[in-house]
Design a protein around this motif. Structure first.
Motif, PDB file in Angstrom:
ATOM      1  N   ASN A  30       3.582 -13.179 -13.738  1.00  0.00           N
ATOM      2  CA  ASN A  30       3.941 -11.814 -13.395  1.00  0.00           C
ATOM      3  C   ASN A  30       3.245 -11.496 -12.079  1.00  0.00           C
ATOM      4  O   ASN A  30       2.065 -11.172 -12.056  1.00  0.00           O
ATOM      5  CB  ASN A  30       3.476 -10.875 -14.527  1.00  0.00           C
ATOM      6  N   SER A  31       3.974 -11.599 -10.990  1.00  0.00           N
ATOM      7  CA  SER A  31       3.382 -11.401  -9.662  1.00  0.00           C
ATOM      8  C   SER A  31       2.776 -10.014  -9.520  1.00  0.00           C
ATOM      9  O   SER A  31       3.354  -9.034  -9.995  1.00  0.00           O
ATOM     10  CB  SER A  31       4.428 -11.579  -8.563  1.00  0.00           C
ATOM     11  N   PRO A  32       1.617  -9.927  -8.854  1.00  0.00           N
ATOM     12  CA  PRO A  32       1.063  -8.601  -8.603  1.00  0.00           C
ATOM     13  C   PRO A  32       1.952  -7.832  -7.630  1.00  0.00           C
ATOM     14  O   PRO A  32       2.602  -8.420  -6.769  1.00  0.00           O
ATOM     15  CB  PRO A  32      -0.306  -8.895  -7.981  1.00  0.00           C
ATOM     16  N   VAL A  33       1.989  -6.524  -7.807  1.00  0.00           N
ATOM     17  CA  VAL A  33       2.795  -5.660  -6.953  1.00  0.00           C
ATOM     18  C   VAL A  33       1.838  -4.916  -6.024  1.00  0.00           C
ATOM     19  O   VAL A  33       1.024  -4.116  -6.475  1.00  0.00           O
ATOM     20  CB  VAL A  33       3.612  -4.652  -7.790  1.00  0.00           C
ATOM     21  N   VAL A  34       1.963  -5.213  -4.739  1.00  0.00           N
ATOM     22  CA  VAL A  34       1.135  -4.535  -3.741  1.00  0.00           C
ATOM     23  C   VAL A  34       2.082  -3.795  -2.813  1.00  0.00           C
ATOM     24  O   VAL A  34       2.676  -4.388  -1.916  1.00  0.00           O
ATOM     25  CB  VAL A  34       0.245  -5.544  -2.962  1.00  0.00           C
ATOM     26  N   VAL A  35       2.260  -2.507  -3.087  1.00  0.00           N
ATOM     27  CA  VAL A  35       3.161  -1.682  -2.291  1.00  0.00           C
ATOM     28  C   VAL A  35       2.560  -1.454  -0.908  1.00  0.00           C
ATOM     29  O   VAL A  35       3.206  -1.657   0.105  1.00  0.00           O
ATOM     30  CB  VAL A  35       3.437  -0.334  -2.993  1.00  0.00           C
ATOM     31  N   ARG A  36       1.326  -1.039  -0.911  1.00  0.00           N
ATOM     32  CA  ARG A  36       0.548  -0.915   0.326  1.00  0.00           C
ATOM     33  C   ARG A  36      -0.900  -1.097  -0.059  1.00  0.00           C
ATOM     34  O   ARG A  36      -1.308  -0.812  -1.183  1.00  0.00           O
ATOM     35  CB  ARG A  36       0.798   0.410   1.035  1.00  0.00           C
ATOM     36  N   SER A  37      -1.674  -1.554   0.883  1.00  0.00           N
ATOM     37  CA  SER A  37      -3.068  -1.852   0.600  1.00  0.00           C
ATOM     38  C   SER A  37      -3.824  -0.591   0.215  1.00  0.00           C
ATOM     39  O   SER A  37      -3.630   0.478   0.794  1.00  0.00           O
ATOM     40  CB  SER A  37      -3.729  -2.492   1.822  1.00  0.00           C
ATOM     41  N   LEU A  38      -4.684  -0.736  -0.773  1.00  0.00           N
ATOM     42  CA  LEU A  38      -5.550   0.377  -1.155  1.00  0.00           C
ATOM     43  C   LEU A  38      -6.648   0.596  -0.125  1.00  0.00           C
ATOM     44  O   LEU A  38      -7.306   1.623  -0.145  1.00  0.00           O
ATOM     45  CB  LEU A  38      -6.199   0.085  -2.510  1.00  0.00           C
ATOM     46  N   PHE A  39      -6.832  -0.385   0.756  1.00  0.00           N
ATOM     47  CA  PHE A  39      -7.936  -0.327   1.710  1.00  0.00           C
ATOM     48  C   PHE A  39      -7.403  -0.187   3.129  1.00  0.00           C
ATOM     49  O   PHE A  39      -6.558  -0.950   3.567  1.00  0.00           O
ATOM     50  CB  PHE A  39      -8.802  -1.580   1.580  1.00  0.00           C
ATOM     51  N   THR A  40      -7.921   0.797   3.819  1.00  0.00           N
ATOM     52  CA  THR A  40      -7.510   1.065   5.195  1.00  0.00           C
ATOM     53  C   THR A  40      -8.597   0.562   6.146  1.00  0.00           C
ATOM     54  O   THR A  40      -9.534  -0.116   5.736  1.00  0.00           O
ATOM     55  CB  THR A  40      -7.311   2.577   5.396  1.00  0.00           C
ATOM     56  N   ALA A  41      -8.481   0.967   7.393  1.00  0.00           N
ATOM     57  CA  ALA A  41      -9.488   0.603   8.388  1.00  0.00           C
ATOM     58  C   ALA A  41     -10.823   1.286   8.102  1.00  0.00           C
ATOM     59  O   ALA A  41     -11.846   0.916   8.679  1.00  0.00           O
ATOM     60  CB  ALA A  41      -8.993   0.975   9.779  1.00  0.00           C
ATOM     61  N   ASP A  42     -10.832   2.268   7.197  1.00  0.00           N
ATOM     62  CA  ASP A  42     -12.074   2.946   6.832  1.00  0.00           C
ATOM     63  C   ASP A  42     -12.989   2.073   5.972  1.00  0.00           C
ATOM     64  O   ASP A  42     -14.163   2.392   5.807  1.00  0.00           O
ATOM     65  CB  ASP A  42     -11.777   4.244   6.066  1.00  0.00           C
ATOM     66  N   LEU A  43     -12.438   1.002   5.408  1.00  0.00           N
ATOM     67  CA  LEU A  43     -13.243   0.101   4.594  1.00  0.00           C
ATOM     68  C   LEU A  43     -14.330  -0.530   5.461  1.00  0.00           C
ATOM     69  O   LEU A  43     -14.073  -0.928   6.592  1.00  0.00           O
ATOM     70  CB  LEU A  43     -12.363  -0.995   3.981  1.00  0.00           C
ATOM     71  N   GLY A  44     -15.517  -0.607   4.930  1.00  0.00           N
ATOM     72  CA  GLY A  44     -16.668  -1.116   5.688  1.00  0.00           C
ATOM     73  C   GLY A  44     -16.719  -2.626   5.803  1.00  0.00           C
ATOM     74  O   GLY A  44     -17.769  -3.225   5.601  1.00  0.00           O
ATOM     75  N   MET A  45     -15.583  -3.250   6.114  1.00  0.00           N
ATOM     76  CA  MET A  45     -15.523  -4.692   6.314  1.00  0.00           C
ATOM     77  C   MET A  45     -14.669  -4.988   7.542  1.00  0.00           C
ATOM     78  O   MET A  45     -13.659  -4.323   7.772  1.00  0.00           O
ATOM     79  CB  MET A  45     -14.899  -5.397   5.100  1.00  0.00           C
ATOM     80  N   LEU A  46     -15.068  -6.000   8.286  1.00  0.00           N
ATOM     81  CA  LEU A  46     -14.266  -6.451   9.417  1.00  0.00           C
ATOM     82  C   LEU A  46     -13.022  -7.169   8.905  1.00  0.00           C
ATOM     83  O   LEU A  46     -13.009  -7.693   7.787  1.00  0.00           O
ATOM     84  CB  LEU A  46     -15.076  -7.399  10.290  1.00  0.00           C
ATOM     85  N   ASP A  47     -11.982  -7.220   9.721  1.00  0.00           N
ATOM     86  CA  ASP A  47     -10.751  -7.890   9.320  1.00  0.00           C
ATOM     87  C   ASP A  47     -10.986  -9.363   8.997  1.00  0.00           C
ATOM     88  O   ASP A  47     -10.406  -9.887   8.050  1.00  0.00           O
ATOM     89  CB  ASP A  47      -9.690  -7.766  10.415  1.00  0.00           C
ATOM     90  N   THR A  48     -11.825 -10.027   9.782  1.00  0.00           N
ATOM     91  CA  THR A  48     -12.106 -11.445   9.513  1.00  0.00           C
ATOM     92  C   THR A  48     -12.823 -11.624   8.178  1.00  0.00           C
ATOM     93  O   THR A  48     -12.564 -12.594   7.459  1.00  0.00           O
ATOM     94  CB  THR A  48     -12.952 -12.066  10.632  1.00  0.00           C
ATOM     95  N   GLU A  49     -13.690 -10.693   7.843  1.00  0.00           N
ATOM     96  CA  GLU A  49     -14.396 -10.752   6.563  1.00  0.00           C
ATOM     97  C   GLU A  49     -13.416 -10.512   5.408  1.00  0.00           C
ATOM     98  O   GLU A  49     -13.467 -11.199   4.385  1.00  0.00           O
ATOM     99  CB  GLU A  49     -15.508  -9.706   6.549  1.00  0.00           C
ATOM    100  N   ARG A  50     -12.529  -9.563   5.585  1.00  0.00           N
ATOM    101  CA  ARG A  50     -11.518  -9.293   4.562  1.00  0.00           C
ATOM    102  C   ARG A  50     -10.646 -10.529   4.339  1.00  0.00           C
ATOM    103  O   ARG A  50     -10.325 -10.886   3.206  1.00  0.00           O
ATOM    104  CB  ARG A  50     -10.651  -8.102   4.983  1.00  0.00           C
ATOM    105  N   GLU A  51     -10.274 -11.173   5.423  1.00  0.00           N
ATOM    106  CA  GLU A  51      -9.456 -12.386   5.350  1.00  0.00           C
ATOM    107  C   GLU A  51     -10.192 -13.501   4.607  1.00  0.00           C
ATOM    108  O   GLU A  51      -9.614 -14.200   3.767  1.00  0.00           O
ATOM    109  CB  GLU A  51      -9.093 -12.844   6.772  1.00  0.00           C
ATOM    110  N   GLU A  52     -11.466 -13.669   4.895  1.00  0.00           N
ATOM    111  CA  GLU A  52     -12.271 -14.711   4.250  1.00  0.00           C
ATOM    112  C   GLU A  52     -12.421 -14.460   2.750  1.00  0.00           C
ATOM    113  O   GLU A  52     -12.268 -15.377   1.940  1.00  0.00           O
ATOM    114  CB  GLU A  52     -13.651 -14.775   4.915  1.00  0.00           C
ATOM    115  N   TYR A  53     -12.687 -13.234   2.368  1.00  0.00           N
ATOM    116  CA  TYR A  53     -12.783 -12.899   0.948  1.00  0.00           C
ATOM    117  C   TYR A  53     -11.437 -13.109   0.256  1.00  0.00           C
ATOM    118  O   TYR A  53     -11.376 -13.615  -0.864  1.00  0.00           O
ATOM    119  CB  TYR A  53     -13.274 -11.470   0.728  1.00  0.00           C
TER     120      TYR A  53
END
Length: 187
Positions: A30-53
Motif C-alpha cells: 500500500n504505497s504511501p500517499v504524499v500529496v505535498r510535503s509536511l515540511f517546508t523551507a522553515d524546517l531546520g534542515m538543509l536540503d542536502t541533509e534532508r536528502e541524506e536522511y
C-alpha cells in the motif's frame, strides 16, 4: 534409451508452448500517499541533509522488507519510513525506486547503508533533540518522528526509548496516517 530421449524432447518442447503464468505478488504493498510535503523551507534542515536522511530511511525500509521476506509488520514499517523519506525529500531517488518496486511486487536489492540500524537510531535521536531545541512547529513534528523511529529501531537504546515515551505522554501517540495517507493534519 532412445524412447526416453524422444519422450523427454517431446515433453520439453510441449512445455515451451504452454502459456507462461504471470508471476503473482507475494505481498500487498500500500504505497504511501504524499500529496505535498509536511515540511517546508522553515524546517531546520538543509536540503542536502534532508536528502541524506531520506536516502537512509528508504534504504533501511528496503533492507528490512527483504530481510523479513515482506512480512506484514516490515511492510507497515517500510511504508512509514518511505512516507517520511518522501516528505523530507519528495524527489529522493532511493525512496521513489523502492516504493515503485514494492508496488510492483518486487523485493528491492539489499544495499549497504551508511549506517547500521543502531547507529542510524542514535543519529535520529541526536538530530531529533537538536530539532526540538530549535523550536518551531515543523521542527517539533519531525523531532517527535525521529525520536520515535530511534526507539523502534533500537529498543535497547534507553535514551531513545525514554525520549519517545516522554513525547507520547506529553503529546499523545503519533498519528502516522498524517504522514502515510496524505492527510495534512498535524501528526
Amino acid at each position: 534409451m532412445g524412447i526416453w530421449q524422444a519422450a523427454m524432447v517431446f515433453f520439453l518442447s510441449g512445455v515451451a508452448w504452454l502459456p507462461a503464468a504471470a508471476p503473482g505478488k507475494g505481498f500487498e504493498w500500500n504505497s504511501p500517499v504524499v500529496v505535498r510535503s509536511l515540511f517546508t523551507a522553515d524546517l531546520g534542515m538543509l536540503d542536502t541533509e534532508r536528502e541524506e536522511y531520506a536516502t537512509n530511511l528508504a534504504s533501511l525500509a528496503a533492507n528490512q522488507v527483504v530481510t523479513a521476506n515482506a512480512s506484514p509488520q516490515s511492510l507497515v514499517d517500510a511504508r512509514r519510513h518511505l512516507a517520511l523519506a518522501l516528505h523530507l525529500s519528495p524527489r529522493n531517488k532511493r525512496a521513489i525506486v523502492v516504493n515503485f518496486q514494492l508496488a510492483k511486487g518486487v523485493l528491492p536489492e539489499v544495499t549497504a547503508g551508511h549506517y547500521s540500524a543502531q547507529a542510524f537510531a542514535r543519529l535520529l535521536l541526536s538530530r531529533g533533540q537538536l530539532l526540538k531545541n530549535q523550536g518551531g512547529a515543523e521542527n517539533q513534528r519531525l523531532a517527535q518522528l525521529f525520536v520515535y523511529l530511534a526507539a523502534v529501531m533500537d529498543p535497547k537504546n534507553e535514551d531513545a526509548v525514554f525520549a519517545s515515551e516522554v513525547n507520547r505522554l506529553d503529546h499523545g501517540a503519533l498519528d502516522w496516517s498524517a504522514i502515510t495517507d496524505g492527510s495534512l493534519k498535524t501528526p
